[in-house]
Design a protein around this motif. Structure first.
Motif, PDB file in Angstrom:
ATOM      1  N   GLN A   1       1.956   4.296  -2.953  1.00  0.00           N
ATOM      2  CA  GLN A   1       2.539   5.492  -2.354  1.00  0.00           C
ATOM      3  C   GLN A   1       1.789   6.744  -2.793  1.00  0.00           C
ATOM      4  N   ARG A   2       1.291   6.754  -3.999  1.00  0.00           N
ATOM      5  CA  ARG A   2       0.561   7.931  -4.488  1.00  0.00           C
ATOM      6  C   ARG A   2      -0.763   8.128  -3.771  1.00  0.00           C
ATOM      7  N   SER A   3      -1.171   7.154  -2.977  1.00  0.00           N
ATOM      8  CA  SER A   3      -2.385   7.288  -2.162  1.00  0.00           C
ATOM      9  C   SER A   3      -2.073   7.291  -0.674  1.00  0.00           C
ATOM     10  N   GLY A   4      -0.808   7.516  -0.306  1.00  0.00           N
ATOM     11  CA  GLY A   4      -0.467   7.707   1.093  1.00  0.00           C
ATOM     12  C   GLY A   4      -0.033   6.475   1.850  1.00  0.00           C
ATOM     13  N   PHE A   5       0.263   5.367   1.169  1.00  0.00           N
ATOM     14  CA  PHE A   5       0.744   4.158   1.830  1.00  0.00           C
ATOM     15  C   PHE A   5       2.273   4.120   1.787  1.00  0.00           C
ATOM     16  N   HIS A   6       2.881   3.712   2.904  1.00  0.00           N
ATOM     17  CA  HIS A   6       4.337   3.572   2.938  1.00  0.00           C
ATOM     18  C   HIS A   6       4.721   2.136   3.285  1.00  0.00           C
ATOM     19  N   VAL A   7       5.906   1.743   2.842  1.00  0.00           N
ATOM     20  CA  VAL A   7       6.423   0.393   3.087  1.00  0.00           C
ATOM     21  C   VAL A   7       6.875   0.274   4.531  1.00  0.00           C
ATOM     22  N   TYR A   8       6.554  -0.853   5.185  1.00  0.00           N
ATOM     23  CA  TYR A   8       7.034  -1.043   6.553  1.00  0.00           C
ATOM     24  C   TYR A   8       7.536  -2.469   6.804  1.00  0.00           C
ATOM     25  N   SER A   9       7.928  -3.154   5.746  1.00  0.00           N
ATOM     26  CA  SER A   9       8.482  -4.502   5.921  1.00  0.00           C
ATOM     27  C   SER A   9       9.573  -4.732   4.886  1.00  0.00           C
ATOM     28  N   ASP A  10      10.325  -5.807   5.064  1.00  0.00           N
ATOM     29  CA  ASP A  10      11.233  -6.258   4.028  1.00  0.00           C
ATOM     30  C   ASP A  10      10.429  -7.008   2.964  1.00  0.00           C
ATOM     31  N   PHE A  11      11.075  -7.327   1.854  1.00  0.00           N
ATOM     32  CA  PHE A  11      10.395  -8.104   0.822  1.00  0.00           C
ATOM     33  C   PHE A  11      10.207  -9.544   1.284  1.00  0.00           C
ATOM     34  N   TYR A  12       9.101 -10.141   0.877  1.00  0.00           N
ATOM     35  CA  TYR A  12       8.842 -11.545   1.164  1.00  0.00           C
ATOM     36  C   TYR A  12       8.107 -12.163  -0.025  1.00  0.00           C
ATOM     37  N   ASP A  13       8.124 -13.472  -0.075  1.00  0.00           N
ATOM     38  CA  ASP A  13       7.507 -14.199  -1.183  1.00  0.00           C
ATOM     39  C   ASP A  13       6.072 -14.580  -0.820  1.00  0.00           C
ATOM     40  N   ASP A  14       5.158 -14.290  -1.722  1.00  0.00           N
ATOM     41  CA  ASP A  14       3.767 -14.706  -1.557  1.00  0.00           C
ATOM     42  C   ASP A  14       3.299 -15.273  -2.896  1.00  0.00           C
ATOM     43  N   ALA A  15       3.031 -16.562  -2.918  1.00  0.00           N
ATOM     44  CA  ALA A  15       2.611 -17.259  -4.142  1.00  0.00           C
ATOM     45  C   ALA A  15       3.636 -17.062  -5.259  1.00  0.00           C
ATOM     46  N   GLY A  16       4.931 -17.010  -4.886  1.00  0.00           N
ATOM     47  CA  GLY A  16       5.991 -16.877  -5.870  1.00  0.00           C
ATOM     48  C   GLY A  16       6.212 -15.467  -6.379  1.00  0.00           C
ATOM     49  N   ILE A  17       5.569 -14.471  -5.750  1.00  0.00           N
ATOM     50  CA  ILE A  17       5.663 -13.082  -6.202  1.00  0.00           C
ATOM     51  C   ILE A  17       6.232 -12.232  -5.069  1.00  0.00           C
ATOM     52  N   PRO A  18       7.242 -11.389  -5.319  1.00  0.00           N
ATOM     53  CA  PRO A  18       7.785 -10.517  -4.261  1.00  0.00           C
ATOM     54  C   PRO A  18       6.739  -9.512  -3.777  1.00  0.00           C
ATOM     55  N   HIS A  19       6.589  -9.423  -2.466  1.00  0.00           N
ATOM     56  CA  HIS A  19       5.635  -8.511  -1.845  1.00  0.00           C
ATOM     57  C   HIS A  19       6.304  -7.723  -0.723  1.00  0.00           C
ATOM     58  N   VAL A  20       5.677  -6.599  -0.352  1.00  0.00           N
ATOM     59  CA  VAL A  20       6.005  -5.882   0.874  1.00  0.00           C
ATOM     60  C   VAL A  20       4.700  -5.519   1.565  1.00  0.00           C
ATOM     61  N   ASP A  21       4.779  -5.314   2.882  1.00  0.00           N
ATOM     62  CA  ASP A  21       3.632  -4.804   3.619  1.00  0.00           C
ATOM     63  C   ASP A  21       3.654  -3.285   3.575  1.00  0.00           C
ATOM     64  N   MET A  22       2.498  -2.694   3.327  1.00  0.00           N
ATOM     65  CA  MET A  22       2.368  -1.244   3.295  1.00  0.00           C
ATOM     66  C   MET A  22       1.212  -0.826   4.193  1.00  0.00           C
ATOM     67  N   ARG A  23       1.249   0.411   4.660  1.00  0.00           N
ATOM     68  CA  ARG A  23       0.186   0.899   5.531  1.00  0.00           C
ATOM     69  C   ARG A  23       0.016   2.402   5.351  1.00  0.00           C
ATOM     70  N   CYS A  24      -1.170   2.859   5.674  1.00  0.00           N
ATOM     71  CA  CYS A  24      -1.480   4.281   5.747  1.00  0.00           C
ATOM     72  C   CYS A  24      -1.930   4.554   7.176  1.00  0.00           C
ATOM     73  N   LEU A  25      -1.191   5.404   7.888  1.00  0.00           N
ATOM     74  CA  LEU A  25      -1.502   5.710   9.283  1.00  0.00           C
ATOM     75  C   LEU A  25      -2.346   6.963   9.421  1.00  0.00           C
ATOM     76  N   SER A  26      -2.753   7.546   8.312  1.00  0.00           N
ATOM     77  CA  SER A  26      -3.583   8.755   8.353  1.00  0.00           C
ATOM     78  C   SER A  26      -4.694   8.698   7.310  1.00  0.00           C
TER      79      SER A  26
ATOM     80  N   GLY B   1       6.140   6.211  12.024  1.00  0.00           N
ATOM     81  CA  GLY B   1       6.093   4.906  11.385  1.00  0.00           C
ATOM     82  C   GLY B   1       7.018   4.778  10.190  1.00  0.00           C
ATOM     83  N   GLN B   2       7.464   5.904   9.631  1.00  0.00           N
ATOM     84  CA  GLN B   2       8.355   5.859   8.471  1.00  0.00           C
ATOM     85  C   GLN B   2       9.819   6.099   8.812  1.00  0.00           C
ATOM     86  N   ALA B   3      10.098   6.563  10.021  1.00  0.00           N
ATOM     87  CA  ALA B   3      11.489   6.812  10.415  1.00  0.00           C
ATOM     88  C   ALA B   3      12.271   5.506  10.404  1.00  0.00           C
TER      89      ALA B   3
END
Length: 320
Positions: free
Chosen positions: A118-143, A183-185
């Protein structure tokens, strides 16, 4: 902060230290199965190695694109002895600069790393999901074109956190800010303009962001308030087609001709985000991501115009 240099490699010419850092951090420290860590994407990605001032490998990441306007950051890792020294931030900002030609940057973040991105302009746009046993979210920067190391903002373009204004005077920057707020609304997007101009709003990216918002929650609401619907009747518009497929979530109305209206267009995202233009005819204006006071005032003005507005009979009669 440690002085860091960044070097770029193809997978075929990458030094062994890139593989060694990923092996140590992901496979050994985080117990990621080797068959998940090493994949075919390595062959098509650019690989980046962060090196300290005394030539010690400290961190790695990779960057690849799958679509013309979208790039992906992945496999970002910093060795334990270099964490908290600015290595990861320097590496990430370098990747953003490298990918500034793309409209969108995506990554998969571990839960603990969300504030870092987030400190570099990425925001969360998904729910949490498991990847290799570790909680993850998808993030994106649209600018990515606007997120530069020189901006010196704590949470650039993060809805509800970035309290500084973003000034713009070009269509490119206006579109980046429109998309980033949309995208963040999470619940509400209100748009007031003279027209749904094709260059600004008749875009695949904007359509997909509106669609995601409209489908996000049963109370999600997208309101489009314009002066003139004739251009929409003459030429197909992606937003109009989306609106007619989601009529309970997206509504377009026309201002009342003899009712006092606002003289400047704006977009409101939830209760804190605003993109405000100084006139209908040029792209100059500002955006705020945490300005609840201004959003409240503009929201009240929008509601007054909306209450006396009318639906478009012409659009209603168009075939799908």
């Amino acid at each position: 902060m440690t002085s860091i240099r960044i070097r770029k490699y193809s997978w075929q010419l990458a030094p062994g230290s890139i593989r060694d850092i990923r092996q140590r951090v992901f496979v050994e420290e985080q117990n990621v199965p080797p068959e998940l860590e090493w994949d075919d994407t390595d062959d098509i990605a650019d690989h980046y190695l962060a090196i300290t001032e005394d030539n010690k490998p400290a961190g790695v990441a990779r960057l690849f694109s799958t679509l013309e306007e979208t790039a992906h950051i992945g496999r970002m890792a910093v060795l334990p002895e270099y964490r908290g020294k600015g290595v990861g931030e320097t590496l990430l900002r370098h990747l953003i600069t490298e990918a500034s030609r793309f409209r969108e940057l995506k990554l998969s973040a571990q839960e603990h790393a969300i504030p870092f991105y987030q400190r570099s302009g990425f925001h969360v746009y998904s729910d949490f999901y498991d990847d290799a046993g570790i909680p993850h979210v998808d993030m994106r920067c649209l600018s990515p074109v606007l997120v530069t190391p020189e901006s010196h903002r704590e949470y650039p373009m993060i809805l509800g956190k970035d309290r500084e204004s973003w000034l713009f005077e070009s269509d490119t920057h206006l579109i980046s800010l429109l998309d980033s707020l949309t995208g963040q609304a999470k619940q509400r997007l209100w748009l007031y303009d003279r027209l749904l101009e094709h260059d600004l709003y008749d875009r695949h990216q904007f359509r997909e962001l509106l669609s995601a918002l409209a489908r996000h929650h049963r109370l999600s609401e997208v309101r489009l308030l314009i002066h003139d619907d004739k251009p929409l009747v003459k030429r197909r518009h992606q937003i109009v087609e989306l609106m007619r497929r989601l009529p309970s979530r997206i509504e377009l109305r026309l201002v009342k001709d003899d009712y006092p209206v606002e003289e400047r267009p704006f977009l409101l995202a939830d209760r804190e985000g605003v993109v405000y233009r100084h006139s209908f005819n040029n792209p100059e204006g500002f955006a705020n991501f945490a300005d609840s006071g201004r959003v409240k005032l503009l929201g009240e003005a929008f509601q007054r115009m909306w209450d006396v507005s009318r639906s478009s009979l012409e659009l209603r009669e168009l075939p799908l």
